[in-house]
Design a protein around this motif. Structure first.
Motif, short mmCIF file in Angstrom:
data_model
loop_
_atom_site.label_atom_id
_atom_site.label_comp_id
_atom_site.label_asym_id
_atom_site.label_seq_id
_atom_site.Cartn_x
_atom_site.Cartn_y
_atom_site.Cartn_z
N ASP A 74 0.90 -1.27 -0.53
CA ASP A 74 0.18 0.04 0.19
C ASP A 74 0.70 1.37 -0.02
OD1 ASP A 74 -1.73 1.72 0.34
OD2 ASP A 74 -3.26 0.89 1.92
N ASP A 75 0.55 2.19 -0.58
CA ASP A 75 1.05 3.43 -0.92
C ASP A 75 1.97 3.53 -1.26
OD1 ASP A 75 -1.47 3.85 1.14
OD2 ASP A 75 -0.57 4.29 2.92
N GLU B 204 -4.42 4.87 -6.71
CA GLU B 204 -5.62 5.15 -5.91
C GLU B 204 -6.14 6.15 -5.76
OE1 GLU B 204 -4.21 3.18 -2.27
OE2 GLU B 204 -2.95 4.79 -1.56
CA CA Z 1 -3.08 3.59 0.12
#
Ligand code: CA
Ligand code: C2E
Ligand code: CA
Ligand code: CA
Length: 275
Positions: free
Chosen positions: A175-176, A232
């Protein structure tokens, strides 16, 4: 400025005091949140770039405080991590997410966020296994979203945990991506099934050419490694057009759907559309 006089300094420090008191009160309330049924699961769709088809949902935790109402996860997750409530919260989210997704069509997955504190507990992989067995969700439909901070402290144990999770067929998502200190070396050292490009790069694309170049590079990297790449925070049709053109395989963002509270809680009128 905080040093212009005694009066100011006193005002400033009492401000901090009330801040600390508020945080302590939240911490105490959070301790009972699971038991008092104040937590809710919100789900946000994840779409395929090729045809916008929904391939899964990300589970996002919500806390409905009896007095303060909806407390955002960016506020209460750090408190839970410090106080240890994250273990109960994290288990609740996992169980609720798996129990919810088991009723969905069998090609629809559920992604659950994992706190570094939770990830580093020695029982994490066995908790995941137990919840899968208990809910009956096929492991390949569970995606665990971890951030780079999960991998920082003890890389050898992190690798062991990831390998164990993969050996039971759970999917691992970074993630990220792009916001940490060693995104690239992490990609080399750890087995990921998917990477999610941080929302900040998508948001910056219209005014910043380098943001778009970074999105392109990450999408290319994913293609070379044979893993899915999610953009995202896609909010506009223009952002969608660009990230698809640059090669992202999956999309998530308000353009496709906001997080919506699911399960029993969704029947509670107060919560509709307020996730
Ligand atoms: Ca994220
Ligand atoms: P995240 O994992 O990066 O989740 C994505 C966040 O971006 C979510 O915020 C989501 O609502 C928001 N978002 C999605 N699409 C858009 C968009 O198009 N525009 C904008 N501006 N925002 C978008 P949320 O739900 O407030 O969660 C914030 C963070 O809290 C999450 O970031 C995650 O780090 C953490 N979090 C949420 N639920 C959990 C959980 O169950 N466990 C753990 N450990 N952390 C959680
Ligand atoms: Ca996430
Ligand atoms: Ca984030």
């Amino acid at each position: 400025s905080k040093s212009t006089g005694r009066g100011n300094a006193v005002f400033y420090s009492s401000d901090i005091d009330s801040e600390i008191r508020h945080r302590r009160a939240l911490e105490a309330d959070l301790h009972h949140a699971v038991q008092r049924r104040e937590l809710r699961l919100a789900c946000q769709p994840l779409c395929r770039a090729s045809d916008n088809g929904c391939v899964g949902y990300e589970a996002l935790l919500r806390w409905v405080h009896p007095v303060h109402g909806m407390v955002p996860p960016d506020v209460f997750i750090p408190i839970a991590e410090e106080s240890g409530s994250i273990f109960a919260l994290g288990e609740w989210v996992l169980r609720e997410a798996c129990a919810t997704a088991v009723h969905w069509p069998d090609d629809v997955s559920i992604a659950v966020n994992v706190s570094p504190v939770q990830f580093r507990s020695t029982s994490f992989a066995s908790v995941v296994g137990a919840i899968l067995a208990e809910t009956g969700l096929p492991p390949e439909r569970l995606e665990l979203e971890i951030t780079e901070s999960c991998l920082m402290k003890d890389r050898a144990s992190a690798l062991t945990v990831l390998k164990r999770l993969r050996s039971i067929d759970v999917r691992i998502v970074m993630d990220d991506f792009g916001t940490g200190y060693s995104s690239l070396s992490n990609l080399q050292s750890f087995p990921f099934d998917k990477i999610k490009i941080d929302r900040s790069f998508i948001a910056a694309m219209d005014r910043d050419r380098s943001a778009r170049a970074i999105v392109r590079a990450i999408a290319g990297l994913g293609r070379s490694l044979g893993i899915a790449v999610v953009a995202e925070g896609v909010e506009t049709a223009e952002q969608r057009r660009i990230v698809v053109e640059e090669g992202c395989t999956h999309l998530q963002g308000y353009l496709f759907g906001r997080p919506v509270v699911v399960g029993e809680a969704a029947k509670d009128g107060r919560l509709k559309g307020s996730a």
